[in-house]
Scaffold this active site. Sequence first.
Site, PDB file in Angstrom:
ATOM      1  N   CYS A  40     -31.288  18.390   5.911  1.00  0.00           N
ATOM      2  CA  CYS A  40     -30.764  18.507   4.542  1.00  0.00           C
ATOM      3  C   CYS A  40     -29.781  17.360   4.296  1.00  0.00           C
ATOM      4  CB  CYS A  40     -30.061  19.858   4.429  1.00  0.00           C
ATOM      5  SG  CYS A  40     -29.141  20.110   2.905  1.00  0.00           S
ATOM      6  N   HIS A  41     -29.570  17.036   3.028  1.00  0.00           N
ATOM      7  CA  HIS A  41     -28.620  15.960   2.717  1.00  0.00           C
ATOM      8  C   HIS A  41     -27.212  16.300   3.216  1.00  0.00           C
ATOM      9  CE1 HIS A  41     -28.352  12.172   0.246  1.00  0.00           C
ATOM     10  NE2 HIS A  41     -27.138  12.329   0.729  1.00  0.00           N
ATOM     11  N   THR A  42     -26.914  17.590   3.343  1.00  0.00           N
ATOM     12  CA  THR A  42     -25.583  17.976   3.832  1.00  0.00           C
ATOM     13  C   THR A  42     -25.386  17.562   5.293  1.00  0.00           C
ATOM     14  OG1 THR A  42     -25.613  19.802   2.264  1.00  0.00           O
ATOM     15  CG2 THR A  42     -23.937  19.888   3.982  1.00  0.00           C
ATOM     16  N   HIS A  62     -28.706  22.981   9.918  1.00  0.00           N
ATOM     17  CA  HIS A  62     -28.398  24.326   9.400  1.00  0.00           C
ATOM     18  C   HIS A  62     -29.576  24.924   8.644  1.00  0.00           C
ATOM     19  CE1 HIS A  62     -27.579  21.479   6.168  1.00  0.00           C
ATOM     20  NE2 HIS A  62     -27.839  22.468   5.322  1.00  0.00           N
ATOM     21  N   GLU A  63     -30.781  24.342   8.812  1.00  0.00           N
ATOM     22  CA  GLU A  63     -31.941  24.791   8.024  1.00  0.00           C
ATOM     23  C   GLU A  63     -33.081  25.119   8.999  1.00  0.00           C
ATOM     24  OE1 GLU A  63     -33.010  22.945   3.847  1.00  0.00           O
ATOM     25  OE2 GLU A  63     -34.312  22.032   5.344  1.00  0.00           O
ATOM     26  N   CYS A  92     -21.861  40.035   6.296  1.00  0.00           N
ATOM     27  CA  CYS A  92     -21.369  41.094   7.199  1.00  0.00           C
ATOM     28  C   CYS A  92     -21.437  42.469   6.551  1.00  0.00           C
ATOM     29  CB  CYS A  92     -19.938  40.795   7.652  1.00  0.00           C
ATOM     30  SG  CYS A  92     -18.690  41.112   6.374  1.00  0.00           S
ATOM     31  N   CYS A  95     -16.728  42.759   4.644  1.00  0.00           N
ATOM     32  CA  CYS A  95     -15.515  42.038   4.231  1.00  0.00           C
ATOM     33  C   CYS A  95     -15.293  42.237   2.723  1.00  0.00           C
ATOM     34  CB  CYS A  95     -15.638  40.547   4.569  1.00  0.00           C
ATOM     35  SG  CYS A  95     -16.794  39.664   3.514  1.00  0.00           S
ATOM     36  N   CYS A  98     -18.034  40.511   0.615  1.00  0.00           N
ATOM     37  CA  CYS A  98     -19.332  41.213   0.603  1.00  0.00           C
ATOM     38  C   CYS A  98     -19.232  42.495  -0.224  1.00  0.00           C
ATOM     39  CB  CYS A  98     -19.785  41.549   2.026  1.00  0.00           C
ATOM     40  SG  CYS A  98     -20.442  40.143   2.952  1.00  0.00           S
ATOM     41  N   CYS A 106     -19.400  35.474   2.158  1.00  0.00           N
ATOM     42  CA  CYS A 106     -18.849  36.344   3.203  1.00  0.00           C
ATOM     43  C   CYS A 106     -17.724  35.605   3.944  1.00  0.00           C
ATOM     44  CB  CYS A 106     -19.975  36.687   4.177  1.00  0.00           C
ATOM     45  SG  CYS A 106     -19.467  37.611   5.628  1.00  0.00           S
ATOM     46  N   ARG A 110     -15.767  32.750   8.412  1.00  0.00           N
ATOM     47  CA  ARG A 110     -15.686  31.417   7.797  1.00  0.00           C
ATOM     48  C   ARG A 110     -14.618  30.540   8.462  1.00  0.00           C
ATOM     49  NH1 ARG A 110     -15.820  27.066   6.676  1.00  0.00           N
ATOM     50  NH2 ARG A 110     -16.378  25.942   4.745  1.00  0.00           N
ATOM     51  N   CYS A 169     -32.042  26.749   3.812  1.00  0.00           N
ATOM     52  CA  CYS A 169     -31.093  26.086   2.908  1.00  0.00           C
ATOM     53  C   CYS A 169     -31.768  25.691   1.596  1.00  0.00           C
ATOM     54  CB  CYS A 169     -30.412  24.872   3.556  1.00  0.00           C
ATOM     55  SG  CYS A 169     -29.180  24.160   2.429  1.00  0.00           S
ATOM     56  N   ARG A 370     -38.543  16.576   2.198  1.00  0.00           N
ATOM     57  CA  ARG A 370     -37.937  17.209   3.371  1.00  0.00           C
ATOM     58  C   ARG A 370     -38.650  16.735   4.625  1.00  0.00           C
ATOM     59  NH1 ARG A 370     -33.266  18.458   1.824  1.00  0.00           N
ATOM     60  NH2 ARG A 370     -32.467  20.558   2.208  1.00  0.00           N
TER      61      ARG A 370
HETATM   62  P1  NAD Z   1     -31.797  14.444  -1.432  1.00  0.00           P
HETATM   63  O1  NAD Z   1     -31.289  13.217  -0.811  1.00  0.00           O
HETATM   64  O2  NAD Z   1     -33.106  15.007  -0.972  1.00  0.00           O
HETATM   65  O3  NAD Z   1     -31.907  14.281  -3.025  1.00  0.00           O
HETATM   66  C1  NAD Z   1     -30.933  13.692  -3.815  1.00  0.00           C
HETATM   67  C2  NAD Z   1     -31.633  13.138  -5.063  1.00  0.00           C
HETATM   68  O4  NAD Z   1     -30.642  12.687  -5.976  1.00  0.00           O
HETATM   69  C3  NAD Z   1     -32.544  11.952  -4.766  1.00  0.00           C
HETATM   70  O5  NAD Z   1     -33.816  12.144  -5.357  1.00  0.00           O
HETATM   71  C4  NAD Z   1     -31.796  10.772  -5.388  1.00  0.00           C
HETATM   72  O6  NAD Z   1     -32.669   9.739  -5.834  1.00  0.00           O
HETATM   73  C5  NAD Z   1     -31.076  11.458  -6.540  1.00  0.00           C
HETATM   74  N1  NAD Z   1     -29.913  10.729  -7.046  1.00  0.00           N
HETATM   75  C6  NAD Z   1     -28.959  10.075  -6.334  1.00  0.00           C
HETATM   76  N2  NAD Z   1     -28.049   9.521  -7.170  1.00  0.00           N
HETATM   77  C7  NAD Z   1     -28.423   9.853  -8.431  1.00  0.00           C
HETATM   78  C8  NAD Z   1     -27.897   9.582  -9.719  1.00  0.00           C
HETATM   79  N3  NAD Z   1     -26.781   8.848  -9.882  1.00  0.00           N
HETATM   80  N4  NAD Z   1     -28.533  10.076 -10.790  1.00  0.00           N
HETATM   81  C9  NAD Z   1     -29.676  10.808 -10.649  1.00  0.00           C
HETATM   82  N5  NAD Z   1     -30.235  11.081  -9.443  1.00  0.00           N
HETATM   83  C10 NAD Z   1     -29.614  10.610  -8.359  1.00  0.00           C
HETATM   84  O7  NAD Z   1     -30.657  15.555  -1.218  1.00  0.00           O
HETATM   85  P2  NAD Z   1     -30.813  17.144  -1.226  1.00  0.00           P
HETATM   86  O8  NAD Z   1     -31.120  17.629   0.138  1.00  0.00           O
HETATM   87  O9  NAD Z   1     -31.690  17.509  -2.356  1.00  0.00           O
HETATM   88  O10 NAD Z   1     -29.291  17.567  -1.533  1.00  0.00           O
HETATM   89  C11 NAD Z   1     -28.727  17.323  -2.815  1.00  0.00           C
HETATM   90  C12 NAD Z   1     -27.251  17.664  -2.819  1.00  0.00           C
HETATM   91  O11 NAD Z   1     -27.081  19.079  -2.688  1.00  0.00           O
HETATM   92  C13 NAD Z   1     -26.461  17.058  -1.665  1.00  0.00           C
HETATM   93  O12 NAD Z   1     -25.170  16.720  -2.146  1.00  0.00           O
HETATM   94  C14 NAD Z   1     -26.348  18.211  -0.671  1.00  0.00           C
HETATM   95  O13 NAD Z   1     -25.260  18.055   0.194  1.00  0.00           O
HETATM   96  C15 NAD Z   1     -26.173  19.366  -1.624  1.00  0.00           C
HETATM   97  N6  NAD Z   1     -26.511  20.713  -1.134  1.00  0.00           N
HETATM   98  C16 NAD Z   1     -25.704  21.733  -1.544  1.00  0.00           C
HETATM   99  C17 NAD Z   1     -26.005  23.033  -1.201  1.00  0.00           C
HETATM  100  C18 NAD Z   1     -25.166  24.163  -1.687  1.00  0.00           C
HETATM  101  O14 NAD Z   1     -25.277  25.272  -1.153  1.00  0.00           O
HETATM  102  N7  NAD Z   1     -24.310  23.965  -2.678  1.00  0.00           N
HETATM  103  C19 NAD Z   1     -27.110  23.292  -0.373  1.00  0.00           C
HETATM  104  C20 NAD Z   1     -27.902  22.222   0.026  1.00  0.00           C
HETATM  105  C21 NAD Z   1     -27.590  20.934  -0.374  1.00  0.00           C
HETATM  106  N1  AHE Z   2     -17.436  21.077   4.395  1.00  0.00           N
HETATM  107  C1  AHE Z   2     -17.543  20.624   3.028  1.00  0.00           C
HETATM  108  C2  AHE Z   2     -18.189  21.673   2.148  1.00  0.00           C
HETATM  109  C3  AHE Z   2     -19.634  21.661   2.286  1.00  0.00           C
HETATM  110  C4  AHE Z   2     -20.220  22.745   1.401  1.00  0.00           C
HETATM  111  O1  AHE Z   2     -19.788  22.991   0.274  1.00  0.00           O
HETATM  112  N2  AHE Z   2     -21.240  23.381   1.927  1.00  0.00           N
HETATM  113  C5  AHE Z   2     -21.966  24.381   1.172  1.00  0.00           C
HETATM  114  C6  AHE Z   2     -23.323  24.461   1.752  1.00  0.00           C
HETATM  115  S1  AHE Z   2     -24.193  22.935   1.717  1.00  0.00           S
HETATM  116  C7  AHE Z   2     -25.639  23.314   2.463  1.00  0.00           C
HETATM  117  O2  AHE Z   2     -26.420  22.239   2.547  1.00  0.00           O
HETATM  118  C8  AHE Z   2     -21.338  25.765   1.321  1.00  0.00           C
HETATM  119  O3  AHE Z   2     -21.936  26.710   1.786  1.00  0.00           O
HETATM  120  N3  AHE Z   2     -20.121  25.873   0.862  1.00  0.00           N
HETATM  121  C9  AHE Z   2     -19.364  27.112   0.982  1.00  0.00           C
HETATM  122  C10 AHE Z   2     -18.522  27.099   2.214  1.00  0.00           C
HETATM  123  O4  AHE Z   2     -17.899  28.114   2.501  1.00  0.00           O
HETATM  124  O5  AHE Z   2     -18.510  26.073   2.932  1.00  0.00           O
HETATM  125  C11 AHE Z   2     -16.195  20.272   2.442  1.00  0.00           C
HETATM  126  O6  AHE Z   2     -16.214  19.622   1.394  1.00  0.00           O
HETATM  127  O7  AHE Z   2     -15.193  20.631   3.051  1.00  0.00           O
HETATM  128 ZN    ZN Z   3     -28.362  22.272   3.344  1.00  0.00          ZN
END
Ligand code: NAD
Ligand code: AHE
Ligand code: ZN
Length: 375
Positions: A40-42, A62-63, A92, A95, A98, A106, A110, A169, A370
């Site tokens: 994942c991008h994360t 994490h996936e 859980c 908590c 939850c 949860c 954490r 994820c 992916r």
């Molecule tokens: P990815 O690299 O597969 O996709 C990112 C996309 O964004 C690409 O297609 C890229 O071309 C596009 N992009 C980049 N800059 C851009 C811009 N300025 N304008 C428009 N498009 C643009 O990444 P991903 O795996 O899809 O993850 C995306 C984001 O979500 C990451 O920041 C990741 O960390 C986050 N994420 C968050 C959660 C969550 O729970 N909140 C879960 C998973 C991933």
């Molecule tokens: N450690 C980062 C935060 C990263 C973050 O926000 N992670 C998401 C999941 S991304 C999955 O690809 C998340 O679950 N956030 C809730 C949490 O409790 O972390 C930072 O910026 O400190």
């Molecule tokens: Zn992820």
Amino acid sequence: MDVRAAVAFEAGKPLQIETVQLEGPKAFEVLLEIKATGICHTDEFTLSGADPEGLFPAILGHEGAGIVVDIGPGVTSVKKGDHVIPLYTPECRQCPSCLSRKTNLCTAIRGTQGKGLMPDSTSRFSFGGKPVFHYMGCSTFANFTVLPEIAVAKIREDAPFEKACYIGCGVTTGVGAVVNTAKVEIGATSIVFGLGGIGLNVIQGLRLAGADMIIGVDINPSRKEWGERFGMTHFVNPKEVEGDLVAYLVNLTKRGADQIGGADYTFDCTGNTTVMRQALEASHRGWGQSIIIGVAGAGKEISTRPFQLVTGRVWKGTAFGGARGRTDVPKIVDWYMEGKIEIDPMITHLLPLEDINRGFDLMHSGESIRSVVVY
Ligand code: NAD
Ligand code: AHE
Ligand code: ZN
């Protein structure tokens, strides 16, 4: 026991494939054999050094999806042989979070999870006699890992691991952001910024929810075809827009008598704070909701004119798509197995662990949606 792992020794450096040591599960913990893991991008975000919680050396990932091979004392909810998906957001069911029914975040473990440790504040992994940190409570870039039982979702056994892992994820985050966080209704207008592994799942979630207009925005032109495959109705490449992108999008979403424009729902799936502002400001005056999914690095902040919120736009965030893992993940696996959602076409590359760094290269170059490591 000896396990094979891709170890992140230092920020910004490629992962190293090593044999590391893993201790067995303690009370209320399970030992998993990981069969497959997505990248994942994360994972890239943390490896790059941008994550304020990033720790090294660590085993990222994490996936994943795998099988329970051993259980510690007191474990009752899963047994040896069960197929499971590790949960970076555990459930859980005890908590305050939850029990609130207001969030999936949860809080049971954490604190230690963010320190790269198990709930007893120690690591199960070591290399050369020194501890190696866990990551997001999962560490799926190892062929065996240990998790608390509250952080595994039991899934049906006929789901293929190399597809089901994505539900750990990307799929759940994207689809869940639509159905759990935004609660998109039939006929809605929407804009998705960033059509990668998350954004395409937002698009298929919007199609599932019955959205009418699904606009995809990406700077990578190849993402037009990808978005269309999952239900996108319009594509915008910001590099091809003359003038202000927000004004362009607002104009595109004008419909009905008032001709104000702006989408009912917008989603940031880029992690870029400038894009997050554009997403908020491209949502509809009075009721538009903008959902932040992307994760931004240390020191990054979002901003807008307060007027944007005064006039009714709502900024929301979502982690793991608002999903309660042990309850919701098995259902999403069912949706996949029943054909309600697609996964197979998004898994563009299967790699052995030895080639895991190639998965990161494919992400950087925009060639993959992916990549999945199969053990
Ligand atoms: P990815 O690299 O597969 O996709 C990112 C996309 O964004 C690409 O297609 C890229 O071309 C596009 N992009 C980049 N800059 C851009 C811009 N300025 N304008 C428009 N498009 C643009 O990444 P991903 O795996 O899809 O993850 C995306 C984001 O979500 C990451 O920041 C990741 O960390 C986050 N994420 C968050 C959660 C969550 O729970 N909140 C879960 C998973 C991933
Ligand atoms: N450690 C980062 C935060 C990263 C973050 O926000 N992670 C998401 C999941 S991304 C999955 O690809 C998340 O679950 N956030 C809730 C949490 O409790 O972390 C930072 O910026 O400190
Ligand atoms: Zn992820």
